[in-house]
Design an enzyme around this catalytic site. Structure first.
Site, PDB file in Angstrom:
ATOM      1  CE1 TYR A 107     -12.670 -25.350  17.619  1.00  0.00           C
ATOM      2  CE2 TYR A 107     -12.556 -26.657  19.625  1.00  0.00           C
ATOM      3  CZ  TYR A 107     -12.429 -26.550  18.255  1.00  0.00           C
ATOM      4  OH  TYR A 107     -12.067 -27.639  17.501  1.00  0.00           O
ATOM      5  CB  CYS A 148     -13.936 -26.388  11.925  1.00  0.00           C
ATOM      6  SG  CYS A 148     -14.151 -28.061  11.323  1.00  0.00           S
ATOM      7  N   GLY A 160     -39.124   0.552   3.615  1.00  0.00           N
ATOM      8  CA  GLY A 160     -39.486   0.671   2.206  1.00  0.00           C
ATOM      9  C   GLY A 160     -39.968  -0.611   1.572  1.00  0.00           C
ATOM     10  CG  MET A 197     -44.261  -4.704   3.638  1.00  0.00           C
ATOM     11  SD  MET A 197     -44.836  -5.453   5.154  1.00  0.00           S
ATOM     12  CE  MET A 197     -43.968  -4.481   6.370  1.00  0.00           C
ATOM     13  CG  ASP A 218     -19.034 -32.503   4.208  1.00  0.00           C
ATOM     14  OD1 ASP A 218     -19.167 -31.517   3.458  1.00  0.00           O
ATOM     15  OD2 ASP A 218     -18.236 -33.420   3.997  1.00  0.00           O
ATOM     16  NE  ARG A 250     -10.313 -31.213   6.528  1.00  0.00           N
ATOM     17  CZ  ARG A 250     -11.228 -30.499   5.864  1.00  0.00           C
ATOM     18  NH1 ARG A 250     -12.436 -30.373   6.355  1.00  0.00           N
ATOM     19  NH2 ARG A 250     -10.937 -29.911   4.732  1.00  0.00           N
ATOM     20  CB  SER A 263     -13.891 -30.257  14.941  1.00  0.00           C
ATOM     21  OG  SER A 263     -14.133 -29.004  14.331  1.00  0.00           O
ATOM     22  CG  HIS A 308     -34.384   2.947  -1.390  1.00  0.00           C
ATOM     23  ND1 HIS A 308     -33.749   2.242  -2.389  1.00  0.00           N
ATOM     24  CD2 HIS A 308     -35.068   2.044  -0.658  1.00  0.00           C
ATOM     25  CE1 HIS A 308     -34.052   0.970  -2.275  1.00  0.00           C
ATOM     26  NE2 HIS A 308     -34.850   0.818  -1.244  1.00  0.00           N
ATOM     27  NE  ARG A 320     -47.332   7.351   8.064  1.00  0.00           N
ATOM     28  CZ  ARG A 320     -46.332   8.087   7.579  1.00  0.00           C
ATOM     29  NH1 ARG A 320     -45.141   7.556   7.437  1.00  0.00           N
ATOM     30  NH2 ARG A 320     -46.542   9.341   7.237  1.00  0.00           N
ATOM     31  CE  LYS A 361     -43.606   3.430   9.915  1.00  0.00           C
ATOM     32  NZ  LYS A 361     -43.850   3.340   8.482  1.00  0.00           N
ATOM     33  NE  ARG A 402     -36.482   3.504  10.636  1.00  0.00           N
ATOM     34  CZ  ARG A 402     -36.893   3.353   9.389  1.00  0.00           C
ATOM     35  NH1 ARG A 402     -37.930   2.572   9.131  1.00  0.00           N
ATOM     36  NH2 ARG A 402     -36.301   3.975   8.405  1.00  0.00           N
TER      37      ARG A 402
END
Lengths: 895, 895
Positions: free
Chosen positions: B866, B846, B100, B102, B783, B618, B778, B455, B91, B21, B337
């Protein structure tokens, strides 16, 4: 690449290539000691054999042929000759001695023709056929895997037929008949005739020795003895010209130690048998004569034996275990190796050899097997409490220590019973290598036959298990699972007996035992070790008693004091459960104060026992549900309270029922799917900060009390299960608040170090962050191993770790000996990160690995400051720490 | 260090220091837009405030005094003056917008004297006292933490007393009276008088704003929105000269977007209210007028607004969300903003701004919130199935998507019901920031008041939850937990309703929904992203259907096909259980063959759906006991079978009982203390090699089938739960055997890659060893996170992770977004080791993190090949991968 080395060619220092037995034979040949000619097939050939799917390398048999030719030259005998045949023994021998674990074949080369030559040359037809009979039997067993009992039945039937009592009563004709029958058994098994070509026999025998390397017995032995592929990757094969101890009364065979392996005293110790082959001694089939009797019976040979012993000891600077054979008055050495002794023997010989100037202190320490020293801390019978117990029998004290347990006469039943947690005494006529798994599961071993060098005795000593052998007073009847003692008492299977392996006595019932004092020899060794080591050695101790014991054993402080164990006393657990169950914080606070006072009192006593040293106190670690009954049990209790008929005090039982239900509800609420990775350690401290606050306060109060008494002590508070700096800082703030409060209250600076366990993988990975706040680290390698492998110890150690080891998927149980490749790499990373951030960071280990010699060497190498072990492992840790430092020094020397 | 910046001084680009702000106000001032004078207290001051135990830094108030003087100069008003007082708003404003979350205080500086000045200067006594009343109320709530209802009660009582309906009907005298009563409430709470000194008021207000940074609402918001300390370490405070939109009909206040946030279309969009203060619009107390009406009502101001919008957009190159106030005809900007929009809006504006030449494709991609795109894959009502459902009401369509659930009128009940797994529609008159937790737990939100910028609308859009606001036809009665619709129907709490946030319609009952198609705009974005990204994006898919869906969404292959899910079909689970229960290997073999055929068939279909791509399969991962009933349930079943009265078929029930008992025994045998770390993954494959053999064979058979059909596909077999090279090699041998067998059978080379999951810590630590055998890795980061933290997800995620996050001990849930410090370091180590050993190693992820934008950025940075995500996360992953690449490029540019 050379596959075979004659004993003249081989480098006696290269045990890895030639195996222990081969290297010994080469070395003795080099020392011009009387060794029969022969050669060694290298361990590399064994490795190749397995790599290529169990095939022998090309060219091997040609090389062997030429070695045989050399043997023919030296002996003047001919391979396969019907006049003067060369016979050989084929013996295994790996880099690390595995006594009895692999196979040996004697008298190889015999067939229907050569047996005539042997008869002619020895002039003893019975001897020749007895040798042939033995050869066929051993070959059938080892090469064709035929059950010994098939041969034994033939032997027994023949003895019955001709009314012979002992094997030696069998005449030549009977032996011919037996040999034929043995060959028929082999033929049936093999599907073709018994091999008569000596070279074919030899090739089959070599394969069988190689195969025995991966036999179940050998694999189990290596696993249990932590012999890994890097130290012993295969077995060598030794082909040695036969010499005969069984050609008449000018023949003998024996096994001796150059010093007494029971106590280390300087005397030739062992047994011999006249007119016998070596296996008779080793297997305990006949009980040998004490070797000192040889001085009278065969004085020349005895002199030769004595001078050989001295020569070998001076050469190897280590007591030796020797096999010899006397053939028609001529002395031959068949084997030498470092003598296996019990811990007391090792210690005595270490000290003696230093006094004799034979070795220095470093070597005296380095030669010890640290692991073995625990024997010296083993129990002995409490003399005050032995008096009432009936003495059932007395045999040869073969391995010291005392144990009580149920007598079990069957190897399999003993293994199973021991595994399921019973204390078992294995009672047998004699034992064989295949019985070794039962040794591990038994508290002690008792045999009715055999001497101190019999299989049972050697193996039990190696394991530090109490053992009595040659207990001739016992008549064992396997069929009815009982045995009768000399005085007619009966021991039934399952009866509890006590054996004292130090005195050889067997008692009825269970006799209490006491822990031994440390001998002055042992103290001397520990002093030397203490000087040599760099690592500190602290104790895992939770009570004033164990703290005192640890000090006595040489601990320099406490590396792990598990505070939760203090809540488990019968007077306290109720209080602790009430605290968990408290309805409101007011009630909880009151109960915590009460617990705090008890804990403070414990700390005061522990600090006093450890005055002058650091005491590391770990705050509450287990999840709270561990203190509550498990939900199933509690549900059963609720049900039984619900069903209880009214007994006139309905109010009381109503209250009881209500309480039981509340406990059940709480227990259900706290239950976890994977408690190992759940709400425990610092996580509990964060959720219930009052518990940690109470514990921290108790430490400070105890410290203040000791300050007043002018007792110096250095407490350290350690936080378990930390995975992030945020957790550690959270508790540190509580710690600081309590410290300020206490310093104000006592108007004194109160110094307590603050540190963390490293037992969660993430803690190790973020050690640089943790070291911002932690003044010390302590590796909790049990949990770290669990986290690194994703192994839940409770689930995997009994279930698939044995399977993995049997399949060669794990070399060592990582919970016993630190996994250097995985966990080790993590620790190395952690050390680097932690010390970079805080150079003065103190780092130790308090997992069970802290008492494991192999892991201690690792800790030394990684630069840890100390190891912490349970009290009875302290001496082991001290010696292992010294050995690590000595190894380091010698490596420096090499550079 | 400078603590405050006037709007002229501040660097509009430094959001981190000034907050969003503050930076916006400075930037607008620099652009010479009409911003009231004021200054910003930096976020560093907030950080200091917390570091020093909530004290304001020395010298701050002096600096503020001098800033106030500058404001006096610019406005010509005086601080605390009874003639022409300077009033301010205070503010909050953090680096990341937290709308909203704070606190804000308006009209600060009013007291009994300055109120007179305000009255005099405005010529409006009622206005002055209304402002004073509002100030005292807001100050009381924010600074003293007084419950709003206390004030509301006073207000209501007064309205009743004088017969007023609305607040605006209250006259000046009533407002004086109310203000006094409000002050008394404050005084009672505070224990001393209401502060009248404006500087004291200001100091208290600043503290309150700082305090609100760590208020529960704000903490929860940051946690849920993954706003971490590194991006926003505290809030700034903006002190702005008050301008009034409520001084008469030539005054107004409004909130607009420069483009429509619902669909992205280019139009000024929003609401305004004449004679009102900003909070009236935001809170939805009064429903605003559509901004286009302003063109008629206040044409000059509208023109100014329109040109301002254009200026701001051109400057920021991003649609803006603006707050403005018109005071007596004069236009002021109070905030700008970046506009929060739903995903469709973001995509449309990205494409439009590129067409308009305002931004390039990289920026068009970079500005998207990848996470948000999932909205576009959200459900819509199935038009074919809506017809029978009664339409209950219609409101403003505030956030698209459709949802059905139980109507709940209470925030707390909605939260609880949602948490316990119910689908809930939160129904309220309006919502407040403290209600946000309930939003997370609700399927949709319905309010009777408020507009598109209320809101409820803003928050729901941000979350991608369906939302309808301003549904004036609903009369809600909280007391009786019901509401009446316009036509007199009643919705009781718990009644199931359906809301369509795209049309604004509310229906009775549950209407089925359908998944949307990808729009052409979205397709365009995905094409751009596809060009920009480096990472491959694959799918976690276990069925032919999900494989097809994943392809449609742009997946380039399958990164994880969980074979065990294929056994869970109702036709298969019985077969699998029988296989586990098989008495002998013969029976097991038969069942495995049957399962193998089913699995082969699945593979054929999946391969077809993914033709041309890699499919990673797998092998079986879960422990076998997961397929059996749990022992408690099974024990109950056995008991019930035992108790069952004879029904004439005793034989059948005997057999059933025997079977149930066998299953119980097996289930008990397989039970584990910590199943997460037990007998699963490759460990099951080693113990029951026939299962893996069956699965491997099925893959090869399926491949052979597709070869025959000339379909190209690249299957890969992946081994789960591997912790050592020995395990991997063990399975590799089985794999090789099967491959040879299959190649022989099909007379064809069959190429299947062999690789491993990296989901056990030790696998990561020994990646160099694993890469000897594995052709690809992978990361199973679920886990891996469990192992690294020793967190059992099932136990900790619901239990103490929320507690940890609330206490600031964890910034992010490590199961949602990858823990870079710990798990990240491990992955980095693993990458280094693996690639060093095998340069062409393919590496992917994965775990669920593969669909998390933040984790995808990490994966890009670490050089993975990937990511693999579930089908509905594929578009997100594609965009996130593109953003990572663009970020990289711009970093390169900076260098």
């Amino acid at each position: 690449m050379k596959s075979t080395y004659s004993f003249e060619e081989g480098d006696g220092g290269n045990r890895k290539l030639l195996g222990g037995k081969g290297a010994g034979l080469c070395e003795m040949t080099r020392l011009e000691l009387p060794v029969p000619p022969g050669f060694t097939i290298t361990t590399d050939v064994c490795t190749d054999y397995y790599r290529s799917g169990r095939t022998l390398p090309d060219g091997l048999m040609a090389e062997i042929k030429s070695q045989i030719s050399k043997m023919e030259e030296k002996t003047g005998k001919q391979w396969g000759s019907k006049d003067n045949p060369l016979l050989v023994s084929v013996r295994s021998g790996a880099a690390i001695s595995m006594p009895g674990m692999m196979d040996t074949i004697l008298n190889l080369g015999l067939n229907d023709e050569t047996v005539e030559g042997l008869a002619g040359k020895s002039g003893n037809l019975r001897f020749a056929w007895d040798s042939y009979r033995r050869f066929v039997q051993l070959f059938g067993k080892v090469v064709f895997g035929i059950d010994d009992s098939l041969f034994d039945n033939v032997l027994k039937a023949k003895k019955k037929e001709i009314g012979a009592e002992n094997d030696s009563d069998l005449d030549a004709d009977s032996l011919v008949d037996i040999t034929r029958k043995f060959q028929t058994i082999c033929q049936e098994r093999r599907g073709s005739g018994f091999p008569s070509d000596p070279t074919e026999q030899l090739e089959l025998a070599i394969r069988a020795v190689f195969d025995s390397w991966m036999g179940e017995r050998a694999v189990v032995y290596r696993t249990k003895n932590k012999i890994t592929r890097d130290v012993a990757s295969g077995t060598g094969v030794n082909v040695v010209a036969m010499v005969f101890g069984n050609m008449g009364d000018d023949c003998a065979t024996g096994v001796v130690f150059t010093r007494n392996p029971g106590d280390g005293s300087r005397q030739i110790y062992g047994e011999y048998l006249q007119n016998a082959q070596g296996e008779d001694v080793v297997a305990g089939v006949r009980t040998g004569k004490q070797v000192h009797l040889m001085r009278e019976e065969m004085p020349d040979s005895y002199r030769e034996l004595a001078s050989t012993c001295e020569k070998l000891e001076n050469h190897f600077r280590e007591p030796q275990d020797i096999e010899f054979t006397i053939e028609q008055g001529r002395f031959y050495l068949l084997q030498t190796r470092s003598a296996k002794m019990n811990a007391a023997g090792m210690i005595k010989t270490s000290i003696d050899m230093v006094s004799e100037g034979m070795i220095d202190k470093d070597r005296a320490l380095a030669r010890l097997q640290a692991e073995q020293l625990e024997q010296l801390l083993h129990d002995t019978l409490d003399p005050d409490k032995s008096s009432g117990h009936k003495r059932l029998a007395e045999g040869i004290a073969a391995s010291p220590g005392a144990a009580s347990g149920m007598a079990v006469f069957d190897v399999k039943r003993a293994t199973e019973s021991g595994r399921s947690g019973n204390s078992v005494i294995l009672v047998r006529e004699e034992t064989k290598p295949e019985d070794v798994p039962a040794f591990f599961e038994s508290a002690g071993i008792l045999t009715s036959r055999g001497g101190k060098t019999s299989h049972a005795a050697v193996v039990a000593r190696g394991m530090g298990k109490p053992c009595i052998v040659g207990c001739a007073g016992l008549k064992i009847d396997y069929a009815s699972s009982r045995c009768i003692t000399a005085d007619g008492s009966t021991i039934k299977e399952g009866d509890v007996i006590t054996i004292d392996g130090s005195s050889g006595k067997v008692y009825a019932g269970s006799i209490p035992t006491i822990r031994p004092q440390i001998t002055s020899d042992f103290k001397r060794i520990l002093e030397w070790a203490d000087e040599a080591k760099r690592l500190g050695v602290r104790a895992n101790a939770d009570t004033p008693e164990s703290a005192a014991l640890a000090r006595q054993y040489g601990a320099e402080g406490i590396g792990l004091c598990r505070t939760e164990r203090m809540f488990n006393g019968s007077d306290r657990i109720g209080l602790f459960v009430r605290m968990i169950m408290a309805q409101d914080s007011e009630e909880r606070k009151g109960l915590l104060e009460e617990l705090g006072r008890l804990q403070e009192d414990d700390f005061v006593k522990i600090f006093e026992a450890m005055k002058g040293y650091k005491v590391t106190i770990r705050l509450l670690d287990p999840p709270l549900h561990e203190f509550l009954p498990n939900p199933e049990e509690q549900a059963a209790r609720v049900r039984s309270l619900e069903d209880r008929p009214s007994d006139g005090s309905p109010a009381a039982s109503e209250r009881e029922l209500a309480e039981a239900r509340t406990v059940l509800a709480r227990a259900r609420e706290l239950v976890e799917v994977n408690p190992m990775m759940g709400h425990r350690g610092v996580r509990v401290g964060i959720t219930y900060p009052d518990i940690y606050r109470m514990q921290i306060r108790a430490v400070f109060e105890a410290l203040a009390t000791l300050h007043k008494r002018n007792v110096e002590v250095y407490p350290q508070i350690m936080i378990p299960q930390v995975s992030s700096i945020d957790e550690l800082d959270h508790i540190k703030r509580i710690f600081d608040e309590v410290r300020e409060e206490m310093e104000e209250k006592h108007e004194k600076n109160l110094r307590v170090n603050f540190g963390t366990m490293i037992e969660v993988v993430r803690a190790a990975l973020t050690a640089d962050e943790l070291a911002r706040t932690a003044e010390f680290f302590s590796y909790g390698t049990n949990d770290l191993t669990q986290g690194t492998f994703s192994f839940s110890r409770e689930d995997v150690e009994e279930k698939f770790i044995p399977e993995y080891m049997a399949k060669g998927l794990l070399e060592r149980n990582p919970f016993q000996s630190i996994d250097r490749t995985g966990v080790g790499r993590l620790i190395r990373l952690c050390m680097g990160l932690g010390l970079k951030r805080r150079a003065e960071l103190e780092v130790g280990i308090c997992g069970e690995h802290g008492g494991d010699p192999n892991s201690i060497v690792f800790c030394h190498g990684e630069g840890l400051d100390y190891v912490s072990a349970s009290p009875h492992r302290i001496p082991i840790a001290i010696v292992a720490a010294a050995q690590a430092a000595i190894m380091d020094k010698s490596k420096d020397g090499e550079r």
